[in-house]
Scaffold this active site. Structure first.
Site, short mmCIF file in Angstrom:
data_model
loop_
_atom_site.label_atom_id
_atom_site.label_comp_id
_atom_site.label_asym_id
_atom_site.label_seq_id
_atom_site.Cartn_x
_atom_site.Cartn_y
_atom_site.Cartn_z
N HIS A 91 -16.91 7.17 64.17
CA HIS A 91 -16.65 6.41 63.17
C HIS A 91 -17.56 5.66 63.18
O HIS A 91 -16.96 4.33 63.69
CB HIS A 91 -15.39 6.69 62.93
CG HIS A 91 -15.54 6.24 60.93
ND1 HIS A 91 -16.00 5.24 60.19
CD2 HIS A 91 -15.91 7.55 60.29
CE1 HIS A 91 -15.86 5.82 58.93
NE2 HIS A 91 -16.15 6.91 58.93
N GLU A 139 -24.18 8.69 58.97
CA GLU A 139 -23.83 7.77 57.59
C GLU A 139 -24.38 6.35 57.96
O GLU A 139 -24.37 5.92 59.00
CB GLU A 139 -22.46 7.97 58.05
CG GLU A 139 -21.27 8.75 58.03
CD GLU A 139 -19.74 8.27 57.56
OE1 GLU A 139 -19.96 9.28 56.57
OE2 GLU A 139 -19.03 8.23 58.03
N SER A 200 -14.37 7.16 50.22
CA SER A 200 -13.04 6.23 48.95
C SER A 200 -13.27 6.79 47.19
O SER A 200 -12.46 6.61 46.88
CB SER A 200 -14.31 4.78 48.86
OG SER A 200 -15.84 5.45 49.19
O1 G3P Z 1 -15.68 8.81 56.65
C1 G3P Z 1 -16.92 8.50 55.57
C2 G3P Z 1 -16.94 7.73 55.35
O2 G3P Z 1 -17.28 6.45 56.27
C3 G3P Z 1 -17.43 7.14 54.43
O3 G3P Z 1 -16.91 6.18 53.29
O4 G3P Z 1 -15.86 5.53 51.37
O5 G3P Z 1 -18.36 6.01 51.71
O6 G3P Z 1 -17.23 7.97 51.59
P1 G3P Z 1 -17.14 6.83 51.75
#
Ligand code: G3P
Length: 220
Positions: A91, A139, A200
C-alpha cells in the site's frame, strides 16, 4: 467477474475496535443484499473479531517471513488463522522493495490467501503484474485522502493501467484514491476497472451504510 469493493479501514480512530466492527457489519449486510463482493481490511488487532462479523476480511499488510523467530512480524499464517482471506500488499502508506513485493505475494499464495497489490501508476502496475497477484489496485498517491476520485480526476490513469496490465496478463485492475461516491464507483467500472479500493469516504461518512449501499447499487 462482477466488480468488487475493497474497504481499507486504515488506522483511523473511527475504525478502531467496536467502531470497526460496526463497519464490518455494514459491509456484510450490504454485500448480502446486493450480491456485490465487499472486502474489508480492518486494523490488524481487529482481524479475528471482524472475521466473525464479515466473511471477506483482508489484512492491510503482511510481513514476508516464515513462522518462527520473527518477533513483531505478522505472518500469512497468522492472518489466515485469524480468519482473513488475503492481504493488501505494498500500500502507498506501507511501501515495500520490489523484491519483497514478489515474495509477499508468493507467501500469500503458498498460504492459500489472496492479494491486492497496490501500485502508484500504470508503469509500476505493468511491471508488478508479473507477480500474478489476485488483484492490482492503482492509486495515485496525491489523490489518496483528497476526496477527489481517481476515476473522475484522472481517468487516463485507470484506463492506462487496465490497458498496460492486460498486455502482461489477466490480473484484474482495481482503482483507488479519493473514491467518494456512487458515481465515482460507476465511472471506475466504465473505465474498465474490476472494482474500487477506498478508505476515508466510507470510514468517515456520517452514514456509511447509505454510502456503501449506493456504491454497491451502482455496480450491481
Ligand atoms: O487504500 C485505499 C486508499 O489508499 C485510498 O484512500 O481515503 O482516498 O479512499 P482514500
Amino acid at each position: 467477474m462482477k466488480p468488487i469493493i475493497v474497504l481499507n479501514l486504515k488506522t483511523y480512530k473511527e475504525s478502531l475496535g467496536r467502531s470497526g466492527l460496526r463497519l464490518c457489519q455494514i459491509a456484510s449486510e450490504i454485500s448480502l443484499l446486493s450480491g456485490v463482493r465487499i472486502v474489508v481490511c480492518p486494523q490488524a488487532t481487529d482481524i479475528r473479531e471482524s472475521a466473525q462479523v464479515h466473511s471477506d476480511i483482508f489484512a492491510q499488510h503482511v510481513d514476508c517471513v516464515q513462522q518462527g523467530a520473527f518477533t513483531g512480524s505478522l505472518t500469512a499464517e497468522a492472518i489466515k488463522d485469524a480468519g482473513a482471506r488475503g492481504s493488501l500488499v505494498n500500500h502507498s502508506e506501507k511501501r515495500l522493495p520490489e523484491e519483497t513485493v514478489g515474495k509477499t505475494v508468493a507467501r500469500l499464495k503458498e498460504a492459500g490467501l489472496e492479494s491486492v497489490l497496490c501500485t502508484r501508476d500504470a508503469a509500476e502496475s505493468a511491471r508488478l503484474a508479473r507477480f500474478e497477484p489476485t488483484f492490482i489496485a492503482v492509486e495515485p498517491p496525491e489523490l489518496i485522502g483528497s476526496g477527489i476520485s481517481v476515476s473522475t480526476a484522472k481517468p487516463e490513469v485507470v484506463r492506462g493501467t487496465v490497458e498496460a496490465v492486460a498486455k502482461v496478463n489477466s490480473t484484474p485492475v482495481l482503482c483507488g484514491a479519493g473514491v467518494s461516491s456512487a458515481s465515482d464507483v460507476r465511472r471506475a467500472v466504465e473505465l474498465g476497472a474490476a472494482g474500487v479500493l477506498l478508505a476515508s469516504a466510507f470510514v468517515k461518512s456520517p452514514n456509511p451504510k447509505k454510502l456503501l449501499a449506493e456504491m454497491a447499487e451502482a455496480i450491481q
